[in-house]
Design a protein around this motif. Structure first.
Motif, short mmCIF file in Angstrom:
data_model
loop_
_atom_site.label_atom_id
_atom_site.label_comp_id
_atom_site.label_asym_id
_atom_site.label_seq_id
_atom_site.Cartn_x
_atom_site.Cartn_y
_atom_site.Cartn_z
N UNK A 194 0.91 -1.16 0.32
CA UNK A 194 -0.14 -0.05 0.46
C UNK A 194 0.66 1.44 0.16
N UNK A 195 2.12 0.56 0.43
CA UNK A 195 2.85 2.38 0.74
C UNK A 195 3.22 2.32 -0.63
N UNK A 210 11.92 10.05 -1.65
CA UNK A 210 12.67 9.95 0.49
C UNK A 210 12.01 8.04 0.25
N UNK A 211 11.20 7.62 -0.74
CA UNK A 211 10.75 6.50 -0.27
C UNK A 211 11.37 5.46 -1.77
N UNK A 212 11.59 6.29 -2.76
CA UNK A 212 13.20 5.06 -3.43
C UNK A 212 14.28 4.80 -2.96
N UNK A 213 15.01 6.39 -2.44
CA UNK A 213 16.43 6.31 -1.11
C UNK A 213 16.00 4.96 0.04
N UNK A 214 14.70 4.96 0.44
CA UNK A 214 15.25 3.79 1.91
C UNK A 214 14.34 2.61 0.96
N UNK A 215 13.98 2.23 -0.49
CA UNK A 215 13.75 1.25 -0.69
C UNK A 215 15.51 0.87 -1.14
N UNK A 216 16.26 1.69 -1.64
CA UNK A 216 17.52 1.41 -2.35
C UNK A 216 17.98 1.37 -1.35
N UNK A 217 18.46 1.70 -0.23
CA UNK A 217 19.15 1.56 0.89
C UNK A 217 18.86 0.41 2.58
N UNK A 218 17.52 -0.76 1.63
CA UNK A 218 16.51 -1.11 2.60
C UNK A 218 16.16 -0.76 3.76
N UNK A 229 8.95 7.36 9.64
CA UNK A 229 8.95 7.27 8.29
C UNK A 229 7.84 7.53 7.55
N UNK A 230 6.90 6.65 8.29
CA UNK A 230 5.40 7.09 8.24
C UNK A 230 4.76 8.34 8.33
N UNK A 270 -5.80 7.12 0.31
CA UNK A 270 -6.77 6.06 0.51
C UNK A 270 -5.63 4.45 0.65
N UNK A 271 -4.75 4.78 -0.27
CA UNK A 271 -3.52 4.06 -0.22
C UNK A 271 -2.74 4.26 1.49
N UNK A 272 -2.40 5.45 1.89
CA UNK A 272 -1.38 5.70 2.41
C UNK A 272 -2.64 5.31 3.86
N UNK A 273 -3.63 4.92 3.71
CA UNK A 273 -4.32 4.56 5.39
C UNK A 273 -4.78 3.18 5.63
#
Length: 134
Positions: free
Chosen positions: A4-5, A64-72, A80-81, A127-130
């Protein structure tokens, strides 16, 4: 939850895409903001800043989300939320400022399809955030 994130971020891509479409008066988001700044009145300048905030808050949230995904790093962590929701609401508030200061003064005849794409992106992202898995 992570799905959902990611869907929320994909929805924010609609906001970014909408800015590059005609938003109002056959102008793209940045052209509209520039036109508003040139008008010189305070309410138009605030509206232009609102447009910039709406775009950049959405873009920063996606990056921010892309960076967090790449750095695991866990993208569902509470801190973060909070940052994520703050950026989403900043984007929405920036757009609402523009809507109430400028667009509400005119008929909806001059609103173009980019406006509706941006609105759809915000709604889907909210919608997807919640959403939560049961």
């Amino acid at each position: 939850m992570k799905t959902f994130k990611i869907l929320s971020k994909l929805s924010l891509l609609l906001v970014i895409f909408g800015f590059f479409q005609p938003v109002a008066c056959d102008q793209q988001g940045f052209e509209l903001a520039e036109s508003l700044m040139e008008m010189g009145e305070v309410n138009y300048t605030i509206s232009a800043i609102g447009l910039y905030v709406a775009f950049f808050a959405a873009a920063i949230s996606i990056l921010l989300t892309l960076i967090l995904l790449l750095t695991k790093i866990d993208i569902c962590a509470p801190k973060v939320k909070k940052i994520d929701i703050t950026l989403l609401f900043s984007s929405i508030v920036g757009g609402l400022i523009t809507f109430f200061f400028v667009i509400s003064e005119f008929d909806f005849d001059f609103v173009n399809h980019g406006f509706y794409i941006i609105i759809a992106g915000w709604l889907l992202s909210l919608i997807f955030s919640f959403c939560r898995k049961k």
